[in-house]
Design a protein around this motif. Structure first.
Motif, PDB file in Angstrom:
ATOM      1  N   LYS A 108       0.815  -1.269  -0.085  1.00 41.77           N
ATOM      2  CA  LYS A 108       0.146   0.465  -0.144  1.00 41.77           C
ATOM      3  C   LYS A 108       1.011   1.301   0.020  1.00 41.77           C
ATOM      4  N   GLU A 129      -2.304  -1.226  -4.824  1.00 43.87           N
ATOM      5  CA  GLU A 129      -3.796  -1.647  -3.837  1.00 43.87           C
ATOM      6  C   GLU A 129      -3.177  -3.228  -4.425  1.00 43.87           C
ATOM      7  N   ASP A 162      -6.871  -5.073  -3.963  1.00 43.88           N
ATOM      8  CA  ASP A 162      -8.839  -4.644  -3.750  1.00 43.88           C
ATOM      9  C   ASP A 162      -8.757  -6.327  -4.484  1.00 43.88           C
ATOM     10  N   SER A 163      -8.284  -6.324  -5.764  1.00 42.18           N
ATOM     11  CA  SER A 163      -9.062  -6.979  -6.859  1.00 42.18           C
ATOM     12  C   SER A 163      -8.485  -8.358  -6.502  1.00 42.18           C
ATOM     13  N   ARG A 211      -5.901  -9.782  -3.651  1.00 41.70           N
ATOM     14  CA  ARG A 211      -6.677  -9.705  -2.565  1.00 41.70           C
ATOM     15  C   ARG A 211      -5.444 -10.689  -1.567  1.00 41.70           C
TER      16      ARG A 211
END
Length: 189
Positions: A23, A28, A30-31, A35
């Motif tokens: 981060k 990111e 989030d995908s 993840r």
């Protein structure tokens, strides 16, 4: 003699730290593809930094074997302690037996033992030789390592394909020119 070294890693903290690290770099997670990356990253680093325990198996040198015992092309991987990037290569480890001989697979295990930590190639070479000399009581020990450092090939100088060679020669391999030449010749350097 049982050889163990590393404490158990804290995988929960490692995964959280990996996530925070990604981060902080703007990645990111989030995908669906990313993840589970912090956990995979933590497990990968734990594997690279944790040597497997082994028994240092030696046997009496009943035959009084007094020539070189040499294992070549021992593959290893380590982590550069300055950039925490991998370096990989091959080691050649040899010794002139004294009263005891070593189980051959243990030459590779000793290299792995010292490679599984943030390291410099110079220290890895010397630690392997010194450790064997101390525990084996050999008349001589030689270690030559050739490695490619991703901290040099993937960043900075970006010297793709370059390798670094280090050596440590102890006992007769250091003091006797003929023994030294024989070891280096058999080692392929």
């Amino acid at each position: 003699m049982r050889v163990e070294d590393a404490a158990e890693p804290d995988m929960i903290a490692a995964e959280a730290a990996a996530g925070a690290f990604l981060k902080a770099l703007g990645v990111e997670t989030d995908s669906d593809h990313l993840r589970d990356t912090p956990g995979r990253m933590a497990r990968a680093w734990a594997e690279m930094l944790t040597p497997r325990p082994f028994d240092l198996t030696t046997f009496p040198n009943d035959e009084r074997y007094d020539e070189l015992v040499l294992a070549r092309d021992i593959p290893f991987r380590s982590i550069c302690e300055h950039h925490l990037l991998p370096f990989t290569g091959h080691a050649c480890v040899g010794y002139l037996p004294g009263e005891r001989v070593l189980g051959l697979s243990k030459l590779a295990r000793v290299v792995e033992h010292f490679a599984c930590r943030p390291q410099t190639q110079e220290r890895l070479t010397k630690q392997t030789a010194d450790w064997l000399q101390d525990r084996l009581g050999a008349r001589a020990v030689g270690v030559v390592i050739r490695a490619e450092h991703s901290c040099m090939t993937l960043r900075g100088a970006q010297a793709t394909g370059s390798s670094t060679v280090t050596s440590t020669l102890l006992g007769h391999l250091r003091t006797d020119p003929r023994s030294r030449q024989e070891f280096l010749s058999l080692a392929g350097f």
